[in-house]
Design a protein around this motif. Structure first.
Motif, short mmCIF file in Angstrom:
data_model
loop_
_atom_site.label_atom_id
_atom_site.label_comp_id
_atom_site.label_asym_id
_atom_site.label_seq_id
_atom_site.Cartn_x
_atom_site.Cartn_y
_atom_site.Cartn_z
N PHE A 116 -2.18 1.86 1.59
CA PHE A 116 -2.40 3.19 2.56
C PHE A 116 -3.66 3.67 2.33
O PHE A 116 -3.79 4.60 3.12
CB PHE A 116 -1.17 4.07 2.16
N TYR A 117 -4.67 3.05 1.57
CA TYR A 117 -6.11 3.78 1.57
C TYR A 117 -6.70 3.14 2.77
O TYR A 117 -6.46 2.15 3.06
CB TYR A 117 -6.55 3.45 0.17
N PRO A 118 -7.71 3.84 3.35
CA PRO A 118 -8.24 3.31 4.32
C PRO A 118 -9.03 2.15 4.27
O PRO A 118 -9.17 1.08 5.03
CB PRO A 118 -9.11 4.48 4.61
N ILE A 119 -9.64 2.04 2.86
CA ILE A 119 -10.34 0.97 2.43
C ILE A 119 -9.73 0.31 1.22
O ILE A 119 -9.66 1.14 0.36
CB ILE A 119 -11.84 1.33 2.09
N LEU A 120 -9.32 -0.97 0.94
CA LEU A 120 -8.42 -1.49 0.08
C LEU A 120 -9.57 -1.44 -1.18
O LEU A 120 -10.86 -1.94 -0.91
CB LEU A 120 -8.13 -2.64 0.28
N PRO A 121 -8.92 -0.99 -2.33
CA PRO A 121 -10.26 -0.75 -3.62
C PRO A 121 -10.71 -2.19 -3.96
O PRO A 121 -11.89 -2.30 -4.37
CB PRO A 121 -9.42 -0.16 -4.65
N TRP A 122 -9.91 -3.17 -3.90
CA TRP A 122 -10.29 -4.50 -4.44
C TRP A 122 -10.86 -5.37 -3.21
O TRP A 122 -11.37 -6.76 -3.60
CB TRP A 122 -9.01 -5.20 -4.96
N TYR A 168 -6.95 -8.62 -9.25
CA TYR A 168 -6.79 -8.62 -10.62
C TYR A 168 -7.35 -7.69 -11.35
O TYR A 168 -6.87 -6.85 -12.49
CB TYR A 168 -6.67 -9.97 -11.18
N LEU A 169 -8.90 -7.79 -11.21
CA LEU A 169 -9.56 -6.71 -12.16
C LEU A 169 -9.34 -5.43 -11.67
O LEU A 169 -9.32 -4.34 -12.88
CB LEU A 169 -11.15 -7.09 -11.61
N TYR A 170 -8.98 -4.89 -10.77
CA TYR A 170 -8.49 -3.47 -10.21
C TYR A 170 -7.15 -3.09 -11.04
O TYR A 170 -7.02 -2.01 -11.41
CB TYR A 170 -8.37 -3.41 -8.89
N MET A 171 -6.33 -4.01 -11.30
CA MET A 171 -5.01 -3.78 -11.99
C MET A 171 -5.35 -3.64 -13.36
O MET A 171 -4.89 -2.79 -14.24
CB MET A 171 -4.05 -5.33 -11.70
#
Length: 575
Positions: A116-122, A168-171
């Protein structure tokens, strides 16, 4: 025997539609196929042989025990009371496995939230907001013209040849449960927060759909919706770069690939029965007495194969998307469905929408498995313990609350090692329990009694050649699965995780000791010589249909003595 006679739960209900049993059984395997790599279509060919020899006939045995007795996986062992400990072992293991199974639903929740974020963090656009370039390369640093070499597991994280998947790094960036432990085992409260909506949702489901017809209807729509989402995602992923090469590799795999992964075919034989042993017995207990379980077992097995093939094709397409990125680097790819898939979907049009749909499918699959497993455990408890039937809601929410609290064990530092290690116990323990089931039904109860009861219930015989394969051929397949998992578990132990290895050993000892332990406890409550006691406790007790009309006909068909606790024989022994 000095024991209270069985008291059927007359308020347990039945499926609203006969096909609800098929759908619920298919739902059991929706997440059993998402870990590990695929074998390709050639690797599926041996499975079709196993399906005829083992899977379908054993499904019939499971269904027969539940449908004939209208009982869960504990009380159904009235068939041979000495071995009723199998049901109690299953209760313990199924509950134990549920403690970690919530992780399969918790991980998709994480990616759904950030979709739901405007830009996917990954995504490559959002990577700079949290990723430190000194940590190495990611797939965002690669171009389609670079070279590529592909592996599944990491070695030296700082080597410039190795490329990481941002999702995966974001997790790992957020949760310590995916990192190596530091000092001790500290609880990751961020990961605990993922469990809260999962178990709260499950509590609401059982509050609204606790009755059998309603629960069957709920599972029916959930499974259909999940399979529809899987099909939609399959179509979208098929348009990814390299996807068609993945499809081609799946349909025409190389022989050495098949040989290397052929052991996974044996795991599939066990996975088709779900994460919880005996779940099919409990689900079949809600069938009407005349439900054609032999035809339904074939439908279930064929449906499971189609689901396996669909998952495999998605796996190969995602795999070959990464293989098209570069030839000069090694991409560290872990768990394509759960972790790496998010990075793939961030590269397509409408990435937020497709990320949401893909992980909503995984979340729904997790909820289906969790709720179905809990439903079978609860009904098995109510069937066995009459006093619990008066407090069904208290027992239900007590179990859900206990599972929610115990799930925190997988939120400690590197708790995912604990999670993956217990996955291996499913194949190991289920292989043993299936062997015991075949022994109990076809050797202790006897093939004649089994075929007689099947014919009485369905009006059609169970073929003798299937009985022969179950008695003399299927055990070798199960023994192969057992030996394979023993070698895997003992050969792949984590030297630094003594706790995990200890729990492994405890589970194996429990499986080995509880079943004969309960049998001798049951035998102790009988009377007469040891041989008379053992012979009597191996014979069926209160083994008859729950419905009075079918029960009377069964008594007339097989004789009064065989369905009334061997009462007359006991009187003779006492005299």
């Amino acid at each position: 025997m000095g024991l209270k006679a069985a008291s059927p739960d007359l308020g347990r209900g039945q499926w609203e539609k006969p096909t609800d049993y098929i759908v619920a059984s298919l739902g059991l395997i929706l997440q059993m196929h998402l870990f590990g790599s695929s074998v390709g279509i050639l690797g599926m060919l041996p499975y079709f042989l196993y399906m005829v020899i083992l899977v379908v006939p054993v499904l019939v045995i499971h269904s027969f025990m539940g449908q004939f007795s209208s009982s869960g996986f504990i009380s159904a062992f009235r068939l041979a009371p000495f071995f009723k400990g199998i049901g109690y072992v299953s209760l313990f293991l199924n509950t134990f496995f549920l403690i970690y199974y919530g992780t399969k639903a918790a991980v998709p929740t994480f990616y759904i939230w950030y979709s739901f974020y405007p830009i996917l963090p990954w995504s490559c656009e959002g990577l700079s907001s949290w990723f430190n370039e000194s940590q190495g390369l990611t797939t965002c640093h690669l171009t389609m013209e670079s070279g590529y070499t592909y592996i599944n597991y990491s070695t030296d994280i700082n080597d410039s040849k190795y490329v990481h998947v941002p999702s995966y790094l974001y997790m790992k960036y957020h949760f310590s449960t995916y990192r190596y432990p530091t000092e001790g085992y500290q609880l990751d409260w961020n990961f605990v927060g993922l469990y809260v909506p999962i178990w709260a949702t499950i509590a609401v489901i059982f509050y609204k759909f606790s009755e059998t017809p309603k629960f069957g209807k709920f599972i029916r729509y959930m499974v259909i919706a999940t399979l529809c989402l899987l099909l939609v995602c399959f179509v979208r992923i098929s348009f990814l770069p390299g996807a068609m090469k993945g499809m081609e590799r799946y349909l025409t795999p190389k022989i050495h690939d098949v040989e290397k992964r052929l052991d996974r075919t044996f795991r599939m034989v066990i996975q088709v029965f779900g994460a919880g042993w005996g779940s099919v017995i409990a689900l079949a207990s809600f069938n009407r007495f005349r439900t054609n379980i032999m035809s339904y077992s074939w439908i279930i097995s064929i449906g499971q194969v189609l689901i396996f093939i669909m998952y495999d094709m998605v796996y190969f397409m995602l795999d070959h998307y990464f293989k098209g990125l570069s030839e000069d680097h090694i991409v560290i790819n872990d768990w394509i469905f759960y972790f790496s898939g998010a990075s793939v979907l961030s590269s397509v049009g409408w990435p937020n929408l497709w990320t949401f749909l893909f992980y909503a499918m995984l979340l729904m699959a997790g909820l289906i498995v969790l709720t179905t497993q809990i439903f079978t455990i609860l009904q098995s408890l109510f069937d066995e313990f009459e006093t619990l039937r008066k407090r069904k809601m208290e027992v239900t929410f007590g179990l859900i609350g206990g599972l929610a609290v115990c799930s925190c064990a997988h939120s400690v530092d590197h708790g995912m090692i604990l999670f993956m290690s217990f996955m291996e116990n499913i194949v190991l323990t289920h292989s043993v329990l299936h062997l015991l089931l075949i022994f109990v039904v076809l050797w202790i109860y006897g093939r004649e009694g089994f075929q007689r009861d099947i014919k009485f219930m369905l009006g059609q015989p169970f073929p003798s050649w299937k009985v022969f394969t179950l008695r003399f051929i299927a055990p070798f397949i199960l023994l192969r699965c057992l030996v394979m998992e023993l070698n895997y578990v003992t050969g792949g132990r984590w030297a630094m995780y003594v706790v995990v290895d200890t729990i492994h050993d405890i589970l194996l000892v429990l499986c080995a000791l509880t079943i004969p332990g309960y049998g001798f406890y049951y035998l102790y409550q009988s009377s007469g010589s040891f041989s008379d006691r053992f012979r009597r406790t191996c014979r069926p007790t209160d083994w008859y249909p729950a419905d009075e009309k079918h029960r009377q006909r069964y008594r007339e068909a097989v004789g009064q003595i065989e369905v009334t606790d061997q009462l007359f024989e006991l009187i003779d022994d006492m005299n």
